[in-house]
Design a protein around this motif. Structure first.
Motif, short mmCIF file in Angstrom:
data_model
loop_
_atom_site.label_atom_id
_atom_site.label_comp_id
_atom_site.label_asym_id
_atom_site.label_seq_id
_atom_site.Cartn_x
_atom_site.Cartn_y
_atom_site.Cartn_z
N PRO A 259 0.67 -1.04 -0.11
CA PRO A 259 0.21 -0.08 -0.04
C PRO A 259 0.97 1.20 -0.09
O PRO A 259 1.87 0.99 0.45
N VAL A 260 0.27 2.25 -0.50
CA VAL A 260 1.14 3.55 -0.69
C VAL A 260 0.92 4.50 0.19
O VAL A 260 -0.45 4.67 0.71
N LEU A 261 1.60 4.83 1.26
CA LEU A 261 1.26 5.71 2.25
C LEU A 261 1.87 6.98 2.28
O LEU A 261 2.73 7.41 1.69
N THR A 262 1.01 7.79 2.80
CA THR A 262 1.45 9.52 2.89
C THR A 262 1.52 9.93 4.25
O THR A 262 1.36 8.97 5.19
N PRO A 263 1.96 11.03 4.46
CA PRO A 263 2.34 11.37 5.83
C PRO A 263 0.95 11.11 6.71
O PRO A 263 -0.07 11.61 6.71
N GLY A 264 1.29 10.52 7.98
CA GLY A 264 0.24 10.12 8.85
C GLY A 264 0.68 8.97 9.56
O GLY A 264 1.79 8.69 10.01
N VAL A 265 -0.37 8.23 10.57
CA VAL A 265 -0.29 7.31 11.44
C VAL A 265 -0.93 6.41 11.08
O VAL A 265 -2.13 6.23 10.95
N TYR A 266 -0.50 4.97 10.78
CA TYR A 266 -1.10 3.88 10.30
C TYR A 266 -1.09 2.66 11.46
O TYR A 266 -0.07 2.36 12.02
N SER A 267 -1.92 1.89 11.61
CA SER A 267 -1.99 0.70 12.38
C SER A 267 -2.03 -0.67 11.57
O SER A 267 -2.75 -0.64 10.42
N ASP A 268 -1.48 -1.61 12.04
CA ASP A 268 -1.46 -3.06 11.33
C ASP A 268 -1.16 -3.90 12.35
O ASP A 268 -1.25 -3.89 13.47
#
Length: 440
Positions: A259-268
């Motif tokens: 997946p392509v991510l931009t600035p931010g916070v992600y959970s997995d």
């Protein structure tokens, strides 16, 4: 916990660890992937929500906190907490073991109810409800946690459950640790903080496990003032928690399909010894800053580590960050920084091209772990993972003179010349001093 008429049924092997859904990260960033469109009105901030679970089982009659019973200390503390509630707070109270005085465990282990609904608080009504409580029955913590999650509902803001108890669950199943993991896996932004009024090891381990699984805290309470201060702190903290939560994503095992991510916070979620890959486009002149935290929400073997790599699309490593440990810890995390100034062959752009003309560099972020579960530990779902991504203007420092001195033979040559000069000057001064001494 039941009354003194029967011994409690103790749990066997308890798992302790945590998740970091809200663990502290290296970068304080907003947790969104996309900026709102121009002219759009920001969504109203959702009111903080807290549901307090109070243990009213038989053992709460025990008078061992500064000469007072555990229930009276809890009631006095709650009176102060309710008086101090901010007007905008949505607050509720749920009890366990408060209504069934009998000996039928099947019935007693269903004894959890909402004492005061989550919402704007009528302080007089809430304090009156608390004052009527009398220690009665069993301790169905797992069931109460599920009930509190339903009390809080779902939404964008983090919900907080504050559990005050003096013992472990004596009604499992459901095991409260499993319930906590179940709630964390649902991605409903729920944090459980636990406060223990008793100090035996089994209770402590279970409350640690519950808190850790959701990124909460555990407090070993010794005084009434400590209980009051901690609950107030947790309610205040809930108001400070970011109201836009990590974006759920799913890393893959290859950069091409990541997946392509931009600035931010992600959970997995990441399984034991797994690799999770994500892609970040980095423009010329930008610096990528990333951090990852993996929550150890179950028992793991000693000697473990987490690795965060930035690689090119072809798999060549650009930079890495690592963290390692050998005993149980709250969270294991690491971070990295990489600039397009350091690309050195990974950007196929003309040397004379302007920053605007240069293509983006696809950086693959690879999260790996060397964790192994202890015997009998569930491996599914994977462990909670939180990834923070930021893009900032690249610093010119790596290309400056200071960094040049630290690169390979330049540093060696500089040190050699400095040593030679020092030796010559020292020798000349020594000879001059000897000559002066002989003349005198």
């Amino acid at each position: 916990m039941n009354t003194g008429r029967r011994p409690k049924t103790r749990l066997g092997s308890l798992l302790a660890a945590l998740a970091i859904t809200g663990a502290s990260l290296l970068l304080g960033l907003p947790a969104h992937a996309d900026e709102p469109s121009a002219g759009a009105s920001p969504a109203p901030k959702e009111a903080p929500k807290v549901d307090l679970i109070l243990d009213v089982s038989g053992s709460m009659n025990t008078a061992d906190i500064q000469g007072k019973s555990r229930i009276s200390v809890a009631q006095n503390s709650l009176n102060e907490v309710i008086d101090a509630l901010p007007a905008e707070a949505d607050f509720g109270i749920r009890t366990l073991g408060a209504t069934y005085p009998g000996n039928d465990k099947t019935v007693g282990c269903q004894d959890t109810k909402q004492l005061f609904p989550v919402g704007k608080t009528n302080k007089v009504e809430a304090k009156t409800a608390v004052a009527t409580l009398r220690p009665t029955g069993w301790t169905p913590i797992g069931l109460a946690l599920r009930g509190a999650a339903q009390d809080l509902g779902k939404g964008d803001a983090t919900r907080r459950i504050v559990l005050i108890t003096d013992g472990e669950d004596d009604c499992a199943p459901p095991d409260p640790c499993d319930v906590a993991r179940e709630l964390a896996a649902q991605g409903i932004h729920l944090v459980v903080d636990t406060l223990g009024l008793a100090h035996d090891d089994k209770t402590r381990q279970q409350l640690l496990c519950i808190a850790n699984a959701t990124g909460g805290t555990y407090t070993d309470v010794r005084t009434g003032q400590q209980l009051t201060d901690k609950v107030k702190q947790l309610i205040d903290r809930n108001d400070d928690t970011y109201t836009v939560n990590p974006v759920k994503t799913a890393g893959t095992d290859k950069c091409e399909s990541a997946p392509v991510l931009t600035p931010g916070v992600y959970s997995d979620r990441e399984k034991f010894s797994e690799h999770r890959v994500y892609k970040v486009p980095v423009k010329s002149g930008q610096e990528l800053r990333a951090s990852v935290s993996v929550g150890l929400d179950r028992a793991v073997n000693r000697d473990y580590g987490v690795l965060l790599q930035a690689t090119s699309a072809t798999g060549q490593e650009l930079v890495r960050g690592t963290d390692a440990g050998s005993t149980r810890t709250d969270v294991i995390s690491t971070g990295l920084r990489w600039s397009t100034n350091d690309s050195k062959g990974y950007v196929t752009a003309s040397p004379t091209a302007t920053a605007k003309d240069k293509p983006d560099t696809t950086v693959c972020l690879v999260v790996s772990n060397s964790l192994a579960p202890q015997a009998g530990v569930h491996v599914d779902p994977g462990m909670p993972l939180e990834l923070t991504v930021d893009l900032a203007s690249a610093s010119p420092a790596p290309e400056g003179a200071a960094m040049g001195l630290g690169r390979g033979w330049i540093l060696l040559l500089t040190l050699t010349l400095a040593g030679l000069a020092f030796g010559l000057v020292s020798g000349w001064i020594a000879r001059w001093r000897i000559a002066v001494w002989r003349e005198n």
